[in-house]
Motif scaffolding. Structure first.
Motif, PDB file in Angstrom:
ATOM      1  N   ARG A  18       0.930  -1.281   0.005  1.00 38.91           N
ATOM      2  CA  ARG A  18       0.051  -0.168  -0.192  1.00 38.91           C
ATOM      3  C   ARG A  18       0.825   1.186   0.000  1.00 38.91           C
ATOM      4  O   ARG A  18       0.569   2.211  -0.763  1.00 38.91           O
ATOM      5  CB  ARG A  18      -1.100  -0.023   1.218  1.00 38.91           C
ATOM      6  N   VAL A  52       2.041   1.819  -3.419  1.00 40.31           N
ATOM      7  CA  VAL A  52       1.017   2.402  -4.269  1.00 40.31           C
ATOM      8  C   VAL A  52       0.530   3.971  -3.947  1.00 40.31           C
ATOM      9  O   VAL A  52       0.566   4.676  -4.817  1.00 40.31           O
ATOM     10  CB  VAL A  52      -0.282   1.804  -4.296  1.00 40.31           C
ATOM     11  N   GLN A  59       6.653  -6.363  -8.982  1.00 38.89           N
ATOM     12  CA  GLN A  59       5.352  -5.934  -9.010  1.00 38.89           C
ATOM     13  C   GLN A  59       5.361  -4.449  -9.463  1.00 38.89           C
ATOM     14  O   GLN A  59       4.175  -3.989  -9.661  1.00 38.89           O
ATOM     15  CB  GLN A  59       4.712  -5.858  -7.672  1.00 38.89           C
ATOM     16  N   GLU A  96       3.030  -3.409 -12.875  1.00 39.22           N
ATOM     17  CA  GLU A  96       1.369  -3.654 -12.680  1.00 39.22           C
ATOM     18  C   GLU A  96       0.989  -2.443 -11.728  1.00 39.22           C
ATOM     19  O   GLU A  96      -0.245  -1.899 -11.666  1.00 39.22           O
ATOM     20  CB  GLU A  96       1.209  -4.849 -12.089  1.00 39.22           C
ATOM     21  N   THR A  97       1.717  -2.289 -10.546  1.00 39.09           N
ATOM     22  CA  THR A  97       1.339  -1.254  -9.610  1.00 39.09           C
ATOM     23  C   THR A  97       1.379   0.223 -10.152  1.00 39.09           C
ATOM     24  O   THR A  97       0.439   0.936  -9.834  1.00 39.09           O
ATOM     25  CB  THR A  97       2.471  -1.380  -8.367  1.00 39.09           C
ATOM     26  N   GLU A 113       0.512   1.215 -13.082  1.00 45.20           N
ATOM     27  CA  GLU A 113      -0.630   0.889 -14.083  1.00 45.20           C
ATOM     28  C   GLU A 113      -2.004   1.209 -13.177  1.00 45.20           C
ATOM     29  O   GLU A 113      -2.854   1.970 -13.159  1.00 45.20           O
ATOM     30  CB  GLU A 113      -1.061  -0.045 -14.615  1.00 45.20           C
ATOM     31  N   ASP A 114      -1.868   0.429 -11.936  1.00 45.14           N
ATOM     32  CA  ASP A 114      -3.007   0.582 -10.824  1.00 45.14           C
ATOM     33  C   ASP A 114      -2.942   1.968 -10.133  1.00 45.14           C
ATOM     34  O   ASP A 114      -3.742   2.530 -10.341  1.00 45.14           O
ATOM     35  CB  ASP A 114      -2.716  -0.633  -9.787  1.00 45.14           C
ATOM     36  N   GLY A 154      -4.446   5.141 -12.221  1.00 47.75           N
ATOM     37  CA  GLY A 154      -5.859   5.336 -12.246  1.00 47.75           C
ATOM     38  C   GLY A 154      -6.011   6.584 -11.099  1.00 47.75           C
ATOM     39  O   GLY A 154      -7.070   7.275 -11.437  1.00 47.75           O
ATOM     40  N   ASP A 155      -5.710   6.077 -10.170  1.00 44.77           N
ATOM     41  CA  ASP A 155      -5.944   6.987  -8.953  1.00 44.77           C
ATOM     42  C   ASP A 155      -5.408   8.528  -8.919  1.00 44.77           C
ATOM     43  O   ASP A 155      -5.995   9.405  -8.655  1.00 44.77           O
ATOM     44  CB  ASP A 155      -5.369   6.362  -7.504  1.00 44.77           C
ATOM     45  N   GLU A 165      -4.160   5.862 -19.913  1.00 44.92           N
ATOM     46  CA  GLU A 165      -3.297   4.864 -19.431  1.00 44.92           C
ATOM     47  C   GLU A 165      -1.929   5.926 -19.308  1.00 44.92           C
ATOM     48  O   GLU A 165      -1.457   6.702 -19.974  1.00 44.92           O
ATOM     49  CB  GLU A 165      -2.921   3.818 -20.378  1.00 44.92           C
TER      50      GLU A 165
END
Length: 149
Positions: A48, A51, A99, A102-103, A105-106, A109-110, A129
């Motif tokens: 977390r 991110v 990771q 992928e992280t 990209e995740d 969005g936020d 994107e």
């Protein structure tokens, strides 16, 4: 009071009791199930943080790119600080490195939603994107410029 009850009613006391049991080798008396849950939770906390820091960095890079007239020392400091913090975090948690793509990209969005909310610009202003690789966003010489199409 059982270990499970203590876990529910006084986490601090439970944690100290479990640490003492583990240190003294009394594994059969330890609350193994809850200890395992807490260790897993600690791992999730590290993810977390990755991110969260990426969201802050990416949203500031978007603001930097799409609001050039608002650029200032505060945004620059935030970008530089988040880059350094991310480097430290991954150094301390190297198993998170695979990771990262992928992280990113995740988190993007936020970050896009955050930049939209903070700038007042139409959401469509920001690419749907992430336009940058992790290596690019971490490059200390990278400061995105507004691109005209």
């Amino acid at each position: 009071m059982t270990a499970s009850n203590l876990y529910e009613q006084d986490f601090y006391a439970w944690a100290n009791e479990q640490a003492a049991l583990l240190r003294s080798g009394q594994l059969s008396a330890a609350d193994i199930e809850h200890i395992a849950e807490e260790i897993e939770s600690m791992g999730k906390t590290e993810k977390r943080e990755l991110v969260s820091r990426l969201i802050v960095l990416l949203s500031h890079l978007l603001k930097w790119q799409f609001q050039p007239t608002r650029r200032g020392a505060s945004w620059e400091a935030t970008i530089r600080t988040q880059r350094r913090a991310l480097e430290r975090h991954l150094k301390d948690n190297p198993s998170l490195s695979p990771q990262v793509p992928e992280t990113v990209e995740d988190a993007y969005g936020d970050a896009r939603v955050s930049a939209y909310g903070e700038t007042g610009l139409p959401e469509a202003t920001f690419p749907s994107e992430c336009p940058w690789t992790y290596e690019r966003i971490m490059d200390a010489t990278f400061w995105p410029e507004e691109e005209r199409h």
